[in-house]
Design a protein around this motif. Structure first.
Motif, PDB file in Angstrom:
ATOM      1  N   PRO A  42       0.809  -1.220   0.000  1.00 33.39           N
ATOM      2  CA  PRO A  42       0.000   0.000   0.000  1.00 33.39           C
ATOM      3  C   PRO A  42       0.838   1.265   0.000  1.00 33.39           C
ATOM      4  CG  PRO A  42       0.073  -0.945   2.194  1.00 33.39           C
ATOM      5  CD  PRO A  42       0.770  -1.921   1.296  1.00 33.39           C
ATOM      6  N   GLN A  46      -3.021   4.978   1.560  1.00 35.09           N
ATOM      7  CA  GLN A  46      -3.872   3.800   1.733  1.00 35.09           C
ATOM      8  C   GLN A  46      -3.744   3.233   3.140  1.00 35.09           C
ATOM      9  OE1 GLN A  46      -2.304   1.685  -1.702  1.00 35.09           O
ATOM     10  NE2 GLN A  46      -4.318   1.712  -2.680  1.00 35.09           N
ATOM     11  N   ASP A 232      -7.556   3.485  -5.669  1.00 36.43           N
ATOM     12  CA  ASP A 232      -7.026   3.406  -4.307  1.00 36.43           C
ATOM     13  C   ASP A 232      -7.832   2.473  -3.414  1.00 36.43           C
ATOM     14  OD1 ASP A 232      -5.017   5.371  -4.845  1.00 36.43           O
ATOM     15  OD2 ASP A 232      -6.560   6.907  -4.680  1.00 36.43           O
ATOM     16  N   SER A 249      -6.552  -7.657   0.087  1.00 39.08           N
ATOM     17  CA  SER A 249      -6.507  -6.244  -0.304  1.00 39.08           C
ATOM     18  C   SER A 249      -6.043  -6.074  -1.739  1.00 39.08           C
ATOM     19  CB  SER A 249      -5.564  -5.470   0.628  1.00 39.08           C
ATOM     20  OG  SER A 249      -6.091  -5.396   1.927  1.00 39.08           O
ATOM     21  N   TRP A 277      -2.756  -3.072  -5.212  1.00 34.24           N
ATOM     22  CA  TRP A 277      -3.240  -2.953  -3.830  1.00 34.24           C
ATOM     23  C   TRP A 277      -4.453  -2.027  -3.827  1.00 34.24           C
ATOM     24  CZ3 TRP A 277      -1.410  -5.391   0.596  1.00 34.24           C
ATOM     25  CH2 TRP A 277      -1.985  -4.974   1.796  1.00 34.24           C
TER      26      TRP A 277
END
Length: 484
Positions: A42, A46, A232, A249, A277
């Motif tokens: 990330p 994030q 995102d 994720s 991600w």
């Protein structure tokens, strides 16, 4: 000294060491390096978003005044008249839920705009509210800023009012112009919400998502962008506030078409081999409808706690909607329920029954990555093992704590270096009490009944690389016995 040979110099140096005139070099042990990440990983934005855990949604607009969930686009702006609108009271609702971010629906599918857009007459400008000089978005952003709550906005792509809808270039130019207004007038925005929703028989329309996303990057570079495919944050695939028992994720964004059907399970579960991600956000409303209806009431505490466990407790962020009524206020009963919900979460997780425990593990990469890191309450430290065939971490509870029962086990990965755990098991004094697949930012296991025990062991049965664990916690949920 200049006339002395090399051997003489060595003898002199040795003598100085022996007489204490100089000290011999001290060997310094090298620190163990952090392990390599498992990609993808990330961004900082994030990670910060994931740690919010609970955020708020506010659906308010023409549907509030027509007792509808989906408008027609033909509503008369004269219907919009919230006599007591108080956005600060909306922030009371956000604070009651413990939310650090509040997202406003600036325009829903009916096309009515809650700000005086220069590109349409179908807005608050044409309403009697504040004699056409009002701006709900401005009031919302100012109230959030005053309370220390971050602001987000949703601008519906589907527009049942605007006559340009269906004309690809003209409508995308219109949408982008309105997006530019929202991104440039109201200060810092932390999340921008996009979707591709429209009814099956709706006018065909191609949205220029990439142009929209890049405009957000240009004007609000730190903002999180939400859509089915991110970039995102992704939709979870339902509007019921839960994710599957397996939740990665990661996804492959190239496999997701925004607004398409048949992708719900992929969005819900994620993809262990995903190259992007894009963690999931669980959206759900506190009432049956997304907009306020006089006949409806809020979900029970038990229902909200179930949602928390199946969203935040399965690696998601919970986006909880609280719709203001036709006077412009969130119902007092709804705020009371949100406060009750937050108090319950705090009561459960405010006390960690693992406190005072010691930790050991199958191995440790070094002192900086010791098993004890899972108990220090920090996000930036974690247990890291050496490479081996078996991985586990075990808590040994102190004598004074052994009689204190727990019925929730919390496990958190150090996801800054990637999501790794594929399958895990939980044992108390050698007896299996829970099994699961993914962990991610947070996994909460509700046990069948409260247990006491001296040792709690987490065995990582399958994983993508050595597991990195930032936290293991034990909690007592006193509300579990009342669950329906």
């Amino acid at each position: 000294i200049g006339d002395m040979g090399g051997a003489s110099l060595l003898r002199l140096a040795a003598a100085m060491v022996l007489t204490g005139l100089v000290s011999p070099p001290v060997a310094v042990a090298a620190r163990a390096t952090p392990p390599l990440p498992v990609l993808p990983i990330p961004t900082a934005a994030q990670l910060a978003w994931q740690r919010r855990e609970v955020i708020m949604f506010f659906h308010f607009g023409m549907n509030t005044f027509t007792d509808s969930e989906l408008g027609t686009g033909e509503e008369d702006p004269a219907l919009f008249g919230p006599a007591a609108l108080n956005a600060s009271q909306w922030m009371d609702a956000a604070a009651a839920a413990g939310a650090s971010l509040a997202i406003l629906v600036a325009k829903h599918h009916d096309g009515f705009c809650l700000w005086p857009s220069a590109y349409t007459a179908h807005s608050v400008r044409a309403s009697p509210w504040h004699s056409g000089a009002g701006d709900v978005v401005r009031k919302f952003a100012a109230a959030a800023r005053a309370r220390g709550v971050d602001t987000g906005l949703y601008l519906s792509p589907w527009d049942l009012h605007d006559q340009r809808y269906g004309r690809e270039v003209a409508y995308n130019e219109y949408y982008l112009a309105q997006l530019h207004e929202l991104l440039s007038r109201y200060g810092s925005l932390s999340e921008i919400w996009f979707d591709g929703h429209k009814e099956e028989n709706a006018t065909n329309m191609t949205y220029h998502f990439q142009e929209w996303f890049q405009t957000v990057r240009q004007l609000q570079s730190s903002s999180i962008i939400f859509s089915d495919a991110g970039p995102d944050v992704r939709w979870v695939g339902n509007e019921d506030g839960f994710v599957g028992t397996t939740c990665w994720s990661t996804v492959n964004r190239s496999m997701i078409t925004i607004g398409a059907t048949g992708i719900e399970n992929y969005l819900n579960n994620g993809d262990p081999w995903g190259t992007d991600w894009v963690p999931p956000e669980c959206d759900v409303t506190i009432r049956p409808g997304w907009f306020w209806h006089k006949s409806e009431t809020a979900k029970t505490l038990s229902q909200l706690l179930d949602i928390y466990y199946t969203s935040v407790g399965r690696n998601c962020v919970l986006l909880l909607n609280a719709p203001p009524n036709a006077t412009g206020l969130v119902e007092d009963a709804d705020i009371a329920r949100l406060r009750e919900f937050r108090a319950a979460v705090t009561r459960i997780f405010g006390t960690d029954l693992a406190e005072g425990s010691t930790a050991r593990a199958s191995s440790e990469r070094g002192s900086d990555f010791a098993a004890g890191n899972v108990l220090d309450g920090r996000d930036d430290t974690y247990w890291a093992p050496t490479s081996e065939d078996e991985y586990w971490v075990e808590l040994r509870r102190p004598a004074r704590a052994r009689a204190r029962a727990f019925n929730v086990v919390r496990i958190q990965e150090h996801v800054a270096l990637g999501q790794r755990v594929e399958r895990h098991e939980v044992y108390v004094d050698g007896m299996a009490v829970a099994r699961g697949t993914t962990v991610g930012h947070k996994r909460l296991h509700r046990l069948v009944r409260p247990v006491v025990g001296r040792t709690v062991k987490i065995w990582f049965a399958a994983r993508r690389g050595p597991p990195l664990v930032s936290a293991v916690g034990l909690h007592l949920d006193p509300f579990e016995a009342n669950r329906a």
